[in-house]
Write a protein that holds these residues in place. Structure first.
Motif, PDB file in Angstrom:
ATOM      1  N   TRP A  43     -51.005  -5.322 -25.938  1.00 39.93           N
ATOM      2  CA  TRP A  43     -49.995  -5.437 -26.984  1.00 39.93           C
ATOM      3  C   TRP A  43     -48.822  -6.231 -26.443  1.00 39.93           C
ATOM      4  N   LYS A  44     -48.351  -7.195 -27.231  1.00 39.10           N
ATOM      5  CA  LYS A  44     -47.207  -8.024 -26.867  1.00 39.10           C
ATOM      6  C   LYS A  44     -46.212  -8.021 -28.013  1.00 39.10           C
ATOM      7  N   GLU A  45     -45.028  -8.571 -27.760  1.00 39.82           N
ATOM      8  CA  GLU A  45     -43.997  -8.663 -28.791  1.00 39.82           C
ATOM      9  C   GLU A  45     -43.511 -10.093 -28.912  1.00 39.82           C
ATOM     10  N   THR A  46     -43.095 -10.445 -30.127  1.00 38.88           N
ATOM     11  CA  THR A  46     -42.508 -11.740 -30.396  1.00 38.88           C
ATOM     12  C   THR A  46     -41.345 -11.565 -31.358  1.00 38.88           C
ATOM     13  N   ASP A  47     -40.454 -12.536 -31.375  1.00 38.54           N
ATOM     14  CA  ASP A  47     -39.388 -12.509 -32.372  1.00 38.54           C
ATOM     15  C   ASP A  47     -39.717 -13.429 -33.549  1.00 38.54           C
ATOM     16  N   SER A  48     -40.910 -14.003 -33.531  1.00 47.20           N
ATOM     17  CA  SER A  48     -41.367 -14.868 -34.612  1.00 47.20           C
ATOM     18  C   SER A  48     -41.925 -14.015 -35.751  1.00 47.20           C
ATOM     19  N   LEU A  49     -41.475 -14.281 -36.969  1.00 44.28           N
ATOM     20  CA  LEU A  49     -41.914 -13.517 -38.128  1.00 44.28           C
ATOM     21  C   LEU A  49     -42.636 -14.423 -39.113  1.00 44.28           C
ATOM     22  N   GLY A  50     -43.628 -13.863 -39.791  1.00 45.60           N
ATOM     23  CA  GLY A  50     -44.322 -14.589 -40.844  1.00 45.60           C
ATOM     24  C   GLY A  50     -43.742 -14.245 -42.202  1.00 45.60           C
ATOM     25  N   PHE A  51     -44.173 -14.961 -43.213  1.00 43.27           N
ATOM     26  CA  PHE A  51     -43.708 -14.754 -44.573  1.00 43.27           C
ATOM     27  C   PHE A  51     -43.854 -13.297 -45.004  1.00 43.27           C
ATOM     28  N   ASP A  52     -44.988 -12.684 -44.710  1.00 39.87           N
ATOM     29  CA  ASP A  52     -45.247 -11.304 -45.126  1.00 39.87           C
ATOM     30  C   ASP A  52     -44.388 -10.280 -44.380  1.00 39.87           C
ATOM     31  N   ASP A  53     -43.731 -10.691 -43.311  1.00 41.01           N
ATOM     32  CA  ASP A  53     -42.881  -9.788 -42.529  1.00 41.01           C
ATOM     33  C   ASP A  53     -41.444  -9.730 -43.043  1.00 41.01           C
ATOM     34  N   LEU A  54     -41.032 -10.697 -43.835  1.00 42.90           N
ATOM     35  CA  LEU A  54     -39.617 -10.880 -44.128  1.00 42.90           C
ATOM     36  C   LEU A  54     -38.983  -9.723 -44.890  1.00 42.90           C
ATOM     37  N   LEU A  55     -39.599  -9.238 -45.943  1.00 41.63           N
ATOM     38  CA  LEU A  55     -38.994  -8.141 -46.707  1.00 41.63           C
ATOM     39  C   LEU A  55     -38.951  -6.845 -45.903  1.00 41.63           C
ATOM     40  N   THR A  56     -40.000  -6.597 -45.139  1.00 34.11           N
ATOM     41  CA  THR A  56     -40.001  -5.393 -44.301  1.00 34.11           C
ATOM     42  C   THR A  56     -38.928  -5.493 -43.229  1.00 34.11           C
ATOM     43  N   MET A  57     -38.755  -6.668 -42.636  1.00 35.48           N
ATOM     44  CA  MET A  57     -37.704  -6.837 -41.631  1.00 35.48           C
ATOM     45  C   MET A  57     -36.331  -6.700 -42.275  1.00 35.48           C
ATOM     46  N   ALA A  58     -36.187  -7.170 -43.511  1.00 39.72           N
ATOM     47  CA  ALA A  58     -34.918  -6.995 -44.222  1.00 39.72           C
ATOM     48  C   ALA A  58     -34.611  -5.513 -44.377  1.00 39.72           C
ATOM     49  N   LYS A  59     -35.613  -4.699 -44.680  1.00 42.56           N
ATOM     50  CA  LYS A  59     -35.428  -3.255 -44.792  1.00 42.56           C
ATOM     51  C   LYS A  59     -35.034  -2.666 -43.436  1.00 42.56           C
ATOM     52  N   LEU A  60     -35.669  -3.125 -42.373  1.00 37.90           N
ATOM     53  CA  LEU A  60     -35.310  -2.649 -41.034  1.00 37.90           C
ATOM     54  C   LEU A  60     -33.875  -3.011 -40.690  1.00 37.90           C
ATOM     55  N   PHE A  61     -33.451  -4.218 -41.053  1.00 32.57           N
ATOM     56  CA  PHE A  61     -32.055  -4.605 -40.824  1.00 32.57           C
ATOM     57  C   PHE A  61     -31.111  -3.716 -41.625  1.00 32.57           C
ATOM     58  N   ASP A  62     -31.496  -3.381 -42.851  1.00 32.23           N
ATOM     59  CA  ASP A  62     -30.682  -2.488 -43.674  1.00 32.23           C
ATOM     60  C   ASP A  62     -30.560  -1.115 -43.014  1.00 32.23           C
ATOM     61  N   LEU A  63     -31.670  -0.585 -42.514  1.00 29.38           N
ATOM     62  CA  LEU A  63     -31.651   0.711 -41.835  1.00 29.38           C
ATOM     63  C   LEU A  63     -30.817   0.644 -40.549  1.00 29.38           C
ATOM     64  N   ALA A  64     -30.921  -0.469 -39.830  1.00 32.06           N
ATOM     65  CA  ALA A  64     -30.128  -0.642 -38.608  1.00 32.06           C
ATOM     66  C   ALA A  64     -28.640  -0.699 -38.957  1.00 32.06           C
ATOM     67  N   HIS A  65     -28.306  -1.392 -40.021  1.00 31.92           N
ATOM     68  CA  HIS A  65     -26.913  -1.487 -40.464  1.00 31.92           C
ATOM     69  C   HIS A  65     -26.347  -0.097 -40.760  1.00 31.92           C
ATOM     70  N   THR A  66     -27.117   0.712 -41.473  1.00 28.27           N
ATOM     71  CA  THR A  66     -26.685   2.074 -41.806  1.00 28.27           C
ATOM     72  C   THR A  66     -26.514   2.907 -40.540  1.00 28.27           C
ATOM     73  N   TRP A  67     -27.463   2.817 -39.624  1.00 25.41           N
ATOM     74  CA  TRP A  67     -27.388   3.589 -38.382  1.00 25.41           C
ATOM     75  C   TRP A  67     -26.139   3.182 -37.585  1.00 25.41           C
ATOM     76  N   ILE A  68     -25.879   1.877 -37.489  1.00 25.51           N
ATOM     77  CA  ILE A  68     -24.725   1.398 -36.737  1.00 25.51           C
ATOM     78  C   ILE A  68     -23.422   1.849 -37.404  1.00 25.51           C
ATOM     79  N   MET A  69     -23.350   1.800 -38.736  1.00 22.65           N
ATOM     80  CA  MET A  69     -22.139   2.270 -39.426  1.00 22.65           C
ATOM     81  C   MET A  69     -21.842   3.721 -39.078  1.00 22.65           C
ATOM     82  N   HIS A  70     -22.876   4.564 -39.063  1.00 19.96           N
ATOM     83  CA  HIS A  70     -22.685   5.976 -38.708  1.00 19.96           C
ATOM     84  C   HIS A  70     -22.249   6.116 -37.243  1.00 19.96           C
ATOM     85  N   GLN A  71     -22.828   5.322 -36.368  1.00 21.45           N
ATOM     86  CA  GLN A  71     -22.457   5.389 -34.951  1.00 21.45           C
ATOM     87  C   GLN A  71     -21.022   4.924 -34.743  1.00 21.45           C
TER      88      GLN A  71
END
Length: 87
Positions: A43-71
């Motif tokens: 298993w490896k990791e990349t920061d490259s995203l495909g078209f099908d990843d974009l909305l899910t990553m947007a949701k992850l960014f939203d969740l990260a934003h909320t977590w950071i606001m609380h912190q």
């Protein structure tokens, strides 16, 4: 940066890693997106995203934003309380 992330949020193979950074003005946070993929047996990791990843990553960014606001709110409260103890 710290050696351990402050928080990780994952949906499927997509993940955001949140890092807490310290300065004389207090904590600040940075976010690193990644997508896991399998290459043969590894298993490896990349920061490259495909078209099908974009909305899910947007949701992850939203969740990260909320977590950071609380912190940040918790950090501000802790700073305020520590100044009251010193005074």
């Amino acid at each position: 940066m710290s050696t351990q992330p402050a928080h990780k949020i994952r949906i499927g193979v997509l993940q955001v890693t949140i890092w807490r950074n310290h300065s004389d003005k207090g904590n600040w946070y940075s976010v690193i997106p990644s997508r896991g993929y399998r290459q043969e047996e590894t298993w490896k990791e990349t920061d490259s995203l495909g078209f099908d990843d974009l909305l899910t990553m947007a949701k992850l960014f939203d969740l990260a934003h909320t977590w950071i606001m609380h912190q940040q709110a918790a950090d501000a409260k802790a700073r305020k309380e520590s100044k009251q103890v010193v005074a």
